[in-house]
Design a protein around this motif. Sequence first.
Motif, PDB file in Angstrom:
ATOM      1  N   VAL A 193     -45.910 -45.052   9.877  1.00  0.00           N
ATOM      2  CA  VAL A 193     -45.651 -46.467  10.143  1.00  0.00           C
ATOM      3  C   VAL A 193     -45.832 -47.305   8.874  1.00  0.00           C
ATOM      4  N   LEU A 194     -44.781 -48.045   8.523  1.00  0.00           N
ATOM      5  CA  LEU A 194     -44.842 -48.963   7.388  1.00  0.00           C
ATOM      6  C   LEU A 194     -45.271 -50.349   7.847  1.00  0.00           C
ATOM      7  N   GLU A 195     -44.630 -50.868   8.905  1.00  0.00           N
ATOM      8  CA  GLU A 195     -44.957 -52.182   9.457  1.00  0.00           C
ATOM      9  C   GLU A 195     -44.930 -52.117  10.976  1.00  0.00           C
ATOM     10  N   ALA A 196     -45.729 -52.962  11.604  1.00  0.00           N
ATOM     11  CA  ALA A 196     -45.767 -52.987  13.062  1.00  0.00           C
ATOM     12  C   ALA A 196     -46.103 -54.383  13.567  1.00  0.00           C
ATOM     13  N   ALA A 197     -45.508 -54.749  14.680  1.00  0.00           N
ATOM     14  CA  ALA A 197     -45.821 -56.011  15.352  1.00  0.00           C
ATOM     15  C   ALA A 197     -45.754 -55.773  16.854  1.00  0.00           C
ATOM     16  N   VAL A 198     -46.691 -56.372  17.563  1.00  0.00           N
ATOM     17  CA  VAL A 198     -46.778 -56.182  19.017  1.00  0.00           C
ATOM     18  C   VAL A 198     -46.676 -57.531  19.704  1.00  0.00           C
ATOM     19  N   VAL A 199     -45.855 -57.601  20.745  1.00  0.00           N
ATOM     20  CA  VAL A 199     -45.701 -58.828  21.536  1.00  0.00           C
ATOM     21  C   VAL A 199     -45.731 -58.469  23.019  1.00  0.00           C
ATOM     22  N   ALA A 200     -45.789 -59.508  23.832  1.00  0.00           N
ATOM     23  CA  ALA A 200     -45.777 -59.309  25.285  1.00  0.00           C
ATOM     24  C   ALA A 200     -44.358 -59.093  25.783  1.00  0.00           C
ATOM     25  N   ARG A 201     -44.208 -58.137  26.698  1.00  0.00           N
ATOM     26  CA  ARG A 201     -42.929 -57.946  27.387  1.00  0.00           C
ATOM     27  C   ARG A 201     -43.166 -58.182  28.877  1.00  0.00           C
ATOM     28  N   PRO A 202     -42.374 -59.024  29.508  1.00  0.00           N
ATOM     29  CA  PRO A 202     -42.568 -59.298  30.943  1.00  0.00           C
ATOM     30  C   PRO A 202     -42.523 -58.011  31.765  1.00  0.00           C
ATOM     31  N   ASP A 203     -43.428 -57.932  32.761  1.00  0.00           N
ATOM     32  CA  ASP A 203     -43.499 -56.742  33.607  1.00  0.00           C
ATOM     33  C   ASP A 203     -43.760 -57.175  35.045  1.00  0.00           C
ATOM     34  N   GLU A 204     -42.966 -56.661  35.997  1.00  0.00           N
ATOM     35  CA  GLU A 204     -43.090 -57.082  37.399  1.00  0.00           C
ATOM     36  C   GLU A 204     -44.454 -56.756  37.973  1.00  0.00           C
ATOM     37  N   LYS A 205     -45.002 -55.615  37.586  1.00  0.00           N
ATOM     38  CA  LYS A 205     -46.270 -55.175  38.166  1.00  0.00           C
ATOM     39  C   LYS A 205     -47.468 -55.814  37.466  1.00  0.00           C
ATOM     40  N   TRP A 206     -47.472 -55.774  36.134  1.00  0.00           N
ATOM     41  CA  TRP A 206     -48.651 -56.183  35.378  1.00  0.00           C
ATOM     42  C   TRP A 206     -48.568 -57.608  34.831  1.00  0.00           C
ATOM     43  N   GLY A 207     -47.431 -58.237  35.002  1.00  0.00           N
ATOM     44  CA  GLY A 207     -47.245 -59.562  34.407  1.00  0.00           C
ATOM     45  C   GLY A 207     -46.715 -59.451  32.987  1.00  0.00           C
ATOM     46  N   GLU A 208     -47.472 -58.779  32.130  1.00  0.00           N
ATOM     47  CA  GLU A 208     -47.060 -58.507  30.754  1.00  0.00           C
ATOM     48  C   GLU A 208     -47.579 -57.137  30.338  1.00  0.00           C
ATOM     49  N   THR A 209     -46.847 -56.480  29.452  1.00  0.00           N
ATOM     50  CA  THR A 209     -47.319 -55.239  28.841  1.00  0.00           C
ATOM     51  C   THR A 209     -47.002 -55.279  27.347  1.00  0.00           C
ATOM     52  N   PRO A 210     -47.733 -54.524  26.534  1.00  0.00           N
ATOM     53  CA  PRO A 210     -47.487 -54.531  25.086  1.00  0.00           C
ATOM     54  C   PRO A 210     -46.164 -53.851  24.725  1.00  0.00           C
ATOM     55  N   CYS A 211     -45.402 -54.529  23.874  1.00  0.00           N
ATOM     56  CA  CYS A 211     -44.155 -53.987  23.346  1.00  0.00           C
ATOM     57  C   CYS A 211     -44.293 -53.937  21.825  1.00  0.00           C
ATOM     58  N   ALA A 212     -44.139 -52.747  21.249  1.00  0.00           N
ATOM     59  CA  ALA A 212     -44.332 -52.567  19.811  1.00  0.00           C
ATOM     60  C   ALA A 212     -42.996 -52.484  19.078  1.00  0.00           C
ATOM     61  N   PHE A 213     -42.881 -53.253  18.007  1.00  0.00           N
ATOM     62  CA  PHE A 213     -41.745 -53.155  17.091  1.00  0.00           C
ATOM     63  C   PHE A 213     -42.256 -52.489  15.818  1.00  0.00           C
ATOM     64  N   VAL A 214     -41.623 -51.408  15.422  1.00  0.00           N
ATOM     65  CA  VAL A 214     -42.148 -50.580  14.339  1.00  0.00           C
ATOM     66  C   VAL A 214     -41.081 -50.319  13.281  1.00  0.00           C
ATOM     67  N   THR A 215     -41.474 -50.468  12.011  1.00  0.00           N
ATOM     68  CA  THR A 215     -40.639 -50.064  10.882  1.00  0.00           C
ATOM     69  C   THR A 215     -41.279 -48.827  10.268  1.00  0.00           C
ATOM     70  N   LEU A 216     -40.515 -47.754  10.151  1.00  0.00           N
ATOM     71  CA  LEU A 216     -41.048 -46.505   9.602  1.00  0.00           C
ATOM     72  C   LEU A 216     -40.921 -46.474   8.081  1.00  0.00           C
ATOM     73  N   LYS A 217     -41.767 -45.694   7.443  1.00  0.00           N
ATOM     74  CA  LYS A 217     -41.683 -45.514   5.993  1.00  0.00           C
ATOM     75  C   LYS A 217     -40.382 -44.784   5.658  1.00  0.00           C
ATOM     76  N   PRO A 218     -39.783 -45.104   4.509  1.00  0.00           N
ATOM     77  CA  PRO A 218     -38.492 -44.504   4.151  1.00  0.00           C
ATOM     78  C   PRO A 218     -38.497 -42.974   4.125  1.00  0.00           C
ATOM     79  N   ASP A 219     -39.612 -42.399   3.716  1.00  0.00           N
ATOM     80  CA  ASP A 219     -39.680 -40.936   3.599  1.00  0.00           C
ATOM     81  C   ASP A 219     -40.334 -40.275   4.815  1.00  0.00           C
ATOM     82  N   ALA A 220     -40.517 -41.046   5.895  1.00  0.00           N
ATOM     83  CA  ALA A 220     -41.199 -40.502   7.075  1.00  0.00           C
ATOM     84  C   ALA A 220     -40.324 -39.488   7.808  1.00  0.00           C
TER      85      ALA A 220
END
Length: 541
Positions: free
Chosen positions: A464-491
């Motif tokens: 993982v080079l960069e990561a950001a987490v935000v809320a994603r709407p969920d019918e059961k839990w209200g919100e759940t974590p959604c991760a946006f990830v940028t991988l390293k070029p040589d990963a």
Amino acid sequence: MSSIFDIGLEPNAANHAPLSPLDFIARTASVYPEYPAVIHGNVRRNWRETYGRCRQLASALAKHGIGQGDTVAAMLPNIPEMLECHFGVPMLGAVLNALNTRLDASAIAFMLEHGEAKVLIADREFGEVIREAVGQLKNPPLVIDVDDPEYGQGIAVSELDYEDFLNEGDPEFDWQMPADEWQAISLSYTSGTTGNPKGVVYHHRGAYENAMGNQAVWSMGQHPVYLWTLPMFHCNGWCFPWTITAFAGTHVCLRKVEPEKILKLISEHKVSHMCGAPIVLNTLLGASEAAKKSFSHTVRAMTAGAAPPAKVIEAIEEMGIFVTHVYGLTEVYGPVTVCAWKSEWDDLPVEKRAAIKARQGVRYHTLAGMMVGDSETMEPVPRDGETIGEIFLRGNTVMKGYLKNPGATAEAFRGGWFHTGDLAVWHPDGYAEIKDRLKDIIISGGENISTIEVEDALYRHPAVLEAAVVARPDEKWGETPCAFVTLKPDADEVSEEDIINFCRQKLAKFKVPKTVIFSDLPKTSTGKIQKFVLRDEAKKL
């Protein structure tokens, strides 16, 4: 109730003077005139010469009608001219508006108009965007062109050259200290991720105090050699243009953050201190082994934002660079809290040391108060390391307010504290640790989830080079974590399942991301991840 000490003991010229960082350069030039002040490429100037150039700038501006309360904007990288602006402009009682060099023409035009800039000093690297910005204005400022030999040709933004302009001025110009320390010294704009940016106004007293606070928390001593890896436009370089000058240090200028160049300058000039975001430290690890081993002295690095992961801290310290973690905002002159280090932590394993260094810590000597409290009642939360509250700050190193925006100013200062919008816990020892932005916290099934905690787990993954987490709407839990990830070029190839399984080893089950998206992360002109864009994307999934 009156006292015997209330009568006849009033302040006068003998026992009271307004605080201003402008006096720092006068003292340093008087005491250490021949000591090195500025290093930039082939340029070498001592403090006598640098002070003279600052006075010339003030004098030349005065000849062009600039005076107290006028705004002088600067679109400059970390070059000597930017340092000179930090003294020459306020010597007239004028206000320095240091512009973010990464902004587009529309944003620059807005700031120039909103701040009513009468002069704009601009480097040729930004000639194209400056021409476009100025072309949008009905009353454009006087533009002064800076031709830095370290850059090359560039695009001239004006026929008025900075050096020629300086020659109009008097190096013995009789400038005056401000009559009132509450007088504005600079104007900085927030990044404005939603709507127009807000203009943050600093005063002389706050600039003086935060400059001294930097020295106090870092124990810099006399004659530090400071490398400009932090943009001078960012919160006036966290007030370090004034700090380094106060202690007759050397400003080693750097136009662009390049790891090999940074390490070369550290080795060549025996750099003792530098500042920057964690990503600056991270980039140094990608330098050649020869460059990383090119110096043997100790370097102190001050970083803000999310503290580097443990493996980064370990690798950086092996290079001889020791990290101090601070926290602040544009509204408070840069850093105002520090993870003040204690000797008993020295022998802890690197993972535990990194966890402590991740804390935003305790207030600077120059900050009057810090509290982690309830955002509505403004009562302090328990110091249990678990209860989340908002960080509140107060003192002389809090801004005057937002320019032409009394509503936003009043809201920011509601209840006699500055509301940071950052959520944190308070540890039993009084150290604060940020868990999230007020608007970023995820509430899943009634449980609070810190996106910073989840992001920290993601950053531990080797791919993982960069990561950001935000809320994603969920019918059961209200919100759940959604991760946006940028991988390293040589990963190696990594799947969503791989990332989720990795997080399961690091986090409680309810905190593990339910969704992982691989992509580049949208950012502001200052490099901050635009989570509002990611939240919109998460809603569409």
